[in-house]
Scaffold this active site. Structure first.
Site, mmCIF file in Angstrom:
data_model
loop_
_atom_site.group_PDB
_atom_site.id
_atom_site.type_symbol
_atom_site.label_atom_id
_atom_site.label_comp_id
_atom_site.label_asym_id
_atom_site.label_seq_id
_atom_site.Cartn_x
_atom_site.Cartn_y
_atom_site.Cartn_z
ATOM 1 N N PRO A 277 40.062 -9.358 41.985
ATOM 2 C CA PRO A 277 39.809 -7.962 42.348
ATOM 3 C C PRO A 277 40.302 -6.988 41.283
ATOM 4 O O PRO A 277 41.334 -7.228 40.643
ATOM 5 C CB PRO A 277 40.626 -7.791 43.638
ATOM 6 C CG PRO A 277 41.739 -8.775 43.506
ATOM 7 C CD PRO A 277 41.213 -9.928 42.712
ATOM 8 N N CYS A 347 30.229 19.059 25.400
ATOM 9 C CA CYS A 347 28.953 19.717 25.087
ATOM 10 C C CYS A 347 27.746 18.859 25.468
ATOM 11 O O CYS A 347 26.972 18.435 24.601
ATOM 12 C CB CYS A 347 28.918 20.063 23.610
ATOM 13 S SG CYS A 347 30.300 21.099 23.195
HETATM 14 N N1 LLP Z 1 35.482 -10.360 37.571
HETATM 15 C C1 LLP Z 1 34.517 -10.158 36.669
HETATM 16 C C2 LLP Z 1 33.992 -11.297 35.948
HETATM 17 C C3 LLP Z 1 34.010 -8.858 36.443
HETATM 18 O O1 LLP Z 1 33.037 -8.674 35.560
HETATM 19 C C4 LLP Z 1 34.537 -7.754 37.173
HETATM 20 C C5 LLP Z 1 34.031 -6.392 36.963
HETATM 21 C C6 LLP Z 1 35.589 -8.014 38.098
HETATM 22 C C7 LLP Z 1 36.024 -9.325 38.278
HETATM 23 C C8 LLP Z 1 36.223 -6.930 38.894
HETATM 24 O O2 LLP Z 1 35.338 -6.354 39.772
HETATM 25 P P1 LLP Z 1 35.866 -5.276 40.824
HETATM 26 O O3 LLP Z 1 36.765 -5.983 41.803
HETATM 27 O O4 LLP Z 1 36.594 -4.227 40.076
HETATM 28 O O5 LLP Z 1 34.640 -4.763 41.447
HETATM 29 N N2 LLP Z 1 32.828 0.320 35.125
HETATM 30 C C9 LLP Z 1 32.181 0.087 36.397
HETATM 31 C C10 LLP Z 1 32.594 -1.251 37.007
HETATM 32 C C11 LLP Z 1 32.300 -2.433 36.121
HETATM 33 C C12 LLP Z 1 32.723 -3.757 36.720
HETATM 34 C C13 LLP Z 1 32.605 -4.850 35.737
HETATM 35 N N3 LLP Z 1 33.087 -6.133 36.162
HETATM 36 C C14 LLP Z 1 32.471 1.241 37.340
HETATM 37 O O6 LLP Z 1 33.163 2.186 36.953
HETATM 38 O O7 LLP Z 1 31.972 1.248 38.472
#
Ligand code: LLP
Length: 422
Positions: A277, A347
């Site tokens: 997570p 900008c």
């Molecule tokens: N594991 C892997 C292989 C991942 O690619 C990611 C996130 C996670 C775990 C963690 O996922 P989470 O629990 O945070 O959902 N910048 C984007 C989110 C990109 C997520 C990329 N991978 C945003 O601001 O929504």
């Protein structure tokens, strides 16, 4: 304020735990990110409890927020790390996360990164492709080490989330297609200096429903059975990250319900479960605090012009993301709101946090909190427009500390150099 319970209004002024955000603003200036240490711990403990009856390693996804204070907090609670680069391995190790609790999920790992990870002795490589597998085997052979591997499997499941953060469909660049998995594992078993130990899946981020996880895990369980019948010793299933958070009114399933899905679909395999997570640990543990520079009256709209911009928080411009926008001090007129376009100073028209948003009536100099910014906020910031990165502050009870200071203009400009021939 229910979304972020560690950022309450006390006497109509917003606090981070027991510290008034205005006191921090006075000390460090705006904009700044503020994290609640207690919220982070609380979220981690929630995961731990939810998975208590399964053999589970929680590997925090460092990409969500890699600040050393955040990682140290999680390290002390026993967290491992999901990393995607050598830089993130270094961050995790520097914060005291044990190497044997690190899973490495980068999408196109390069030789030097693989070498670094092998020398550190990480727990597992989540392999994204057959050529990457070959490279890992070569590097491990050269170093006379064994790389423990899992393939990241692309299960072709729709995560029902924003297209830019959906990763488990067959058209996405991630992982090995589930239809080719058995051949890939056969190849892995035939290559030197590899230990085939697991299966990995991650279908996307900010998931608000359990059904896609359930479908993905079902397919993974079936695959594990097939791989075992092919003679592979599969003892680890990495179920990825992705449980969403409430940004406005999303109804997010509990961590217990999420863990129960994993237990139901995968429990009978007797594998160690890894969960990665990011957002659900950090997202609602942080806010971005900004000042109103001007209130500008356009022809059609009122603009609330902040001193934070898209370079500080890119999520609204990049993913059309919703973040609650709240006045820090509402004591003058607690119920008086106005409709604003809330914008930054960069900008570009895309430098807009929200259009037509009801915000407490504000004036120049007032503090504004952009909520739910603990994950994918500071880490995605840039110095675009030569604006300094916002500092980061951590609060615990009635104490706060700057955990990343604002750099000076000189420090930033001096990272450039001019060749003698210019
Ligand atoms: N594991 C892997 C292989 C991942 O690619 C990611 C996130 C996670 C775990 C963690 O996922 P989470 O629990 O945070 O959902 N910048 C984007 C989110 C990109 C997520 C990329 N991978 C945003 O601001 O929504």
């Amino acid at each position: 304020m229910t979304i972020q319970k560690f950022f309450p209004y006390i006497n109509n002024k917003m606090f981070a735990e027991d510290v008034a955000l205005s006191d921090i603003a006075e000390k460090v200036g705006t904009p700044f990110y503020c994290y609640s240490n207690t919220a982070i711990s609380h979220n981690f403990q929630d995961y731990k409890q939810a998975f208590a009856n399964q053999d589970t390693l929680i590997c925090y996804a460092v990409k969500a927020n890699g600040n050393q204070a955040v990682l140290s907090t999680l390290a002390k609670l026993g967290s491992g790390a999901d990393v995607v680069s050598e830089g993130e391995i270094r961050r995790a190790r520097a914060a005291g996360i044990e190497a044997n609790k690190i899973v490495y999920s980068g999408v196109a790992k390069i030789e030097s990164e693989i070498e670094y990870a092998l020398n550190e002795g990480i727990f597992q490589f989540n392999v994204e492709s057959e050529p990457e597998l070959e490279l890992i085997s070569q590097v491990a052979s050269r170093l006379n080490k064994t790389a423990a591997i899992a393939f990241r499997i692309n299960p072709d499941v729709c995560a029902n989330t924003h297209a830019k953060i959906s990763t488990g469909k067959s058209e996405n660049k991630f992982g090995v297609p589930i239809s080719k998995a058995r051949i890939a594992y056969k190849q892995a078993a035939s290559l030197p200096n590899l230990k085939v130990q697991g299966v990995d899946v991650h279908i996307g981020s900010q998931l608000t429903q359990l059904a896609p996880f359930e479908e993905a895990y079902k397919r993974i369980a079936q695959l594990v059975a097939e791989l075992r019948s092919d003679g592979h010793d599969i003892s680890v299933v990495d179920i990825g990250g992705g449980l969403g958070i409430t940004y406005s009114d999303e109804n997010i399933p509990s961590k217990q319900a999420y863990a129960a899905i994993a237990q139901t679909q995968l429990g009978h395999l007797g594998c160690k479960i890894i969960v990665e997570p990011g957002r659900s640990l950090l997202g609602n543990a942080g806010v971005l605090v900004s000042s109103v520079v001007f209130v500008k009256t356009g022809e059609e709209r009122q603009f609330l012009m902040l001193d934070a911009g898209m370079n500080d928080l890119i999520r609204p411009s990049m993913y059309d993301a919703h973040h609650e926008i709240l006045a820090v001090d509402i004591s003058a007129a607690p119920n008086q709101t106005k409709t604003y376009d809330v914008v930054g100073p960069v900008c570009e028209t895309g430098d807009t946090f929200s259009k037509n948003r009801q915000v407490h009536q504000s004036k120049s100099g007032d503090l504004i909190a952009i909520m739910s910014c603990g994950a994918y906020g500071a880490v995605m910031a840039s110095t675009y427009n030569t604006r300094m990165l916002a500092p980061e502050v951590m609060v615990k009870d009635d104490e706060f500390a700057v955990v990343r200071a604002r750099l000076s203009y000189e420090e930033v400009i001096n990272t450039d150099s001019v060749p003698s021939w210019v």
